[in-house]
Design an enzyme around this catalytic site. Sequence first.
Site, short mmCIF file in Angstrom:
data_model
loop_
_atom_site.label_atom_id
_atom_site.label_comp_id
_atom_site.label_asym_id
_atom_site.label_seq_id
_atom_site.Cartn_x
_atom_site.Cartn_y
_atom_site.Cartn_z
CE1 TYR A 94 -1.59 -0.02 7.67
CE2 TYR A 94 -0.29 1.98 7.45
CZ TYR A 94 -0.41 0.61 7.34
OH TYR A 94 0.64 -0.13 6.88
CE LYS B 119 0.70 1.90 3.42
NZ LYS B 119 1.96 2.43 4.04
P1 NAD Z 1 12.47 1.53 2.04
O1 NAD Z 1 13.04 2.82 1.55
O2 NAD Z 1 13.18 0.88 3.18
O3 NAD Z 1 12.37 0.47 0.85
C1 NAD Z 1 12.25 0.84 -0.50
C2 NAD Z 1 13.15 -0.05 -1.33
O4 NAD Z 1 13.01 0.34 -2.69
C3 NAD Z 1 14.64 0.09 -0.97
O5 NAD Z 1 15.23 -1.19 -0.94
C4 NAD Z 1 15.22 0.89 -2.14
O6 NAD Z 1 16.57 0.57 -2.40
C5 NAD Z 1 14.32 0.44 -3.28
N1 NAD Z 1 14.29 1.37 -4.41
C6 NAD Z 1 14.31 1.01 -5.68
N2 NAD Z 1 14.28 2.07 -6.47
C7 NAD Z 1 14.25 3.16 -5.68
C8 NAD Z 1 14.22 4.55 -5.93
N3 NAD Z 1 14.19 5.05 -7.17
N4 NAD Z 1 14.20 5.37 -4.88
C9 NAD Z 1 14.19 4.89 -3.63
N5 NAD Z 1 14.22 3.56 -3.33
C10 NAD Z 1 14.26 2.71 -4.36
O7 NAD Z 1 10.96 1.82 2.41
P2 NAD Z 1 9.94 0.93 3.24
O8 NAD Z 1 9.62 1.65 4.50
O9 NAD Z 1 10.43 -0.46 3.34
O10 NAD Z 1 8.62 1.04 2.33
C11 NAD Z 1 8.50 0.36 1.11
C12 NAD Z 1 7.02 0.19 0.78
O11 NAD Z 1 6.42 -0.63 1.75
C13 NAD Z 1 6.20 1.47 0.74
O12 NAD Z 1 5.26 1.40 -0.29
C14 NAD Z 1 5.46 1.49 2.04
O13 NAD Z 1 4.20 2.15 1.95
C15 NAD Z 1 5.28 0.02 2.28
N6 NAD Z 1 5.22 -0.27 3.71
C16 NAD Z 1 4.17 -0.98 4.16
C17 NAD Z 1 4.07 -1.27 5.50
C18 NAD Z 1 2.91 -2.08 6.00
O14 NAD Z 1 2.77 -2.22 7.19
N7 NAD Z 1 2.11 -2.66 5.13
C19 NAD Z 1 5.04 -0.83 6.40
C20 NAD Z 1 6.13 -0.12 5.90
C21 NAD Z 1 6.21 0.16 4.54
#
Ligand code: NAD
Length: 394
Positions: free
Chosen positions: A245, A157
Site C-alpha cells: 500500500y 493483491k
Molecule cells: P484468509 O486466510 O482469511 O483467507 C484465505 C482463504 O484461502 C481461506 O478461506 C482459506 O481456507 C483458503 N485457502 C485455500 N487454500 C489454502 C491454503 N493452502 N492455505 C491457507 N488457506 C487456504 O486471508 P485473508 O486475510 O482473507 O486474505 C486473503 C487474500 O486477500 C490475501 O491475498 C490478502 O492479501 C488479500 N486481502 C486484501 C485486502 C484488501 O484490502 N484488498 C484485505 C485483506 C486481505
Amino acid sequence: MFDSLKKELSRRALLHKAGFGFMALGVTGAVGHIIKPTRTLAQAGPAPSNEPSLPPEKKLGWAVVGLGKFATQQIMPSFGECKRSKLVALVSGDRPKAEKYAQQYGINPKNVYNYQNYDSIRDNPEVDVIYIILPNGMYAEYSIRGAQAGKHIMCEKPMANTVEECQAMIDAAKKANRKLMIAYRTQYEPYNLTAIQLAQSGKLGKLKSITSDHERILNPKDPVDIWRMQKKLAGGGSLYDIGIYSLQATRYITGEEPVAINAMMYSTPGDPRFREVEENVNFMLHFPSGVLANCTSSYGYSSTKRIQVFGSDAVLELDPATDYYQHRLFINRDNQTEEQKIEEKNQFALEMDHLSECIMQNKQPKTPGEEGLQDVRLMNLIYEAARTDKTIKV
Ligand code: NAD
C-alpha cells in the site's frame, strides 16, 4: 505530523456529536493552528457515477474463490451495493461453509464449486467474472485456470509471488481474450482519488516528498496470519502484505514510476513469526520529477495506514489512508490545518463495478495485470536493495 491537531479534531468531533458543535469552528488548535470548519470537496478523479443500478438480469455474474476473512467480511457483503455486479457462485474447499454462505446470499447450490471441480466453471454461463481471494502464492494457478475456463479475472493483491507468475497470468488472460484486473481498491476510493487530484493538479505546489507507512502486528494465533508466515503461500512478509500500500501510494500520488530504490530490512532475531518472511522494511524511492518517497512496512508494531504528501505550498495527510471506511484527509497550508470531508463510498463495490463496466464496454481496467506486475517487480527490487545495501537503478 499533525498528531496533536488530529487528537484535537477528534475531540471536537466527539463534542460535536455530543451537541457541542459550536466548539468546532475557527478556534486556535492545540498546536497553534487555526482550525477551520470542515467543508466538502468536489469529488475528484474517476468518480463513482450516480447512475441507477442495472436490473439483476443485466448485472454480470461473479464467482468468489476462497471464503476467508476478507472475502466473507468485506467483499461478499459489498455485492449488495454493486450496480453492475452480482454474486452467483462460490468456490471453496469447505463445502458446509460454502453452503451456509450460498444460502445466506441466495446462491444456487449447483453454483458451489471446490478446488478440484473449479475448472468446470467454464460450463456455467451464469459466471462472467471470477474474483480470487486466496493466499498470495495461489493466485497464479487460480487466475490462469480461471482465464482458461473463459472467465474474466479479478485477483487480490499482491498479484503473485514472482514476476514470472505475474507475466504468466497476463499472458493467460490475453490468450483467452479475457480481462485481468488487480483489486487495488484504494485507486477507486474517494479520499485517495481526492489526494491524487490535489497532488497532481498542483494544489499543493510542486511535489517534493511523500511518506507512507503501513504497519500491523502479525498474530501467529490468528488463522488468517498462519499462511502469512509461510513464504511459499505469502510470497514475502510485511512488504508483500501491507507495504504494497505504501508503494502503491507513491506511484498513484505522483503518477510516476520510481527510477532509484534504497532499502533496509530487519526482523527480530529468534522471533518464530519471521523465520521465512520479513518483519520490517523501510525503503526510499526517487521519482523522475524529483519527488523522494520514504516508506515503511512492518508486522511488528500496531496499526498504521498513513500517507503524507509534501508540496512546496501545502502538506496533505491521509490518516487513515487505506482503511476500509472512515478515512480522514487534512491539508496544512501556511500553518493552518483544514480537514476535508468527502462522501464515503464502498470502495469494494466501486472496484467490482469498474471491472464489470470494463467488460461490458470492452475497456482496459484502470488497474490491470501490468499494474500488479509492476508492484511485484518493484518489491523484489526493494528486497534486492536491502540485501545488497546498494541503490538500485530501476
Ligand atoms: P484468509 O486466510 O482469511 O483467507 C484465505 C482463504 O484461502 C481461506 O478461506 C482459506 O481456507 C483458503 N485457502 C485455500 N487454500 C489454502 C491454503 N493452502 N492455505 C491457507 N488457506 C487456504 O486471508 P485473508 O486475510 O482473507 O486474505 C486473503 C487474500 O486477500 C490475501 O491475498 C490478502 O492479501 C488479500 N486481502 C486484501 C485486502 C484488501 O484490502 N484488498 C484485505 C485483506 C486481505
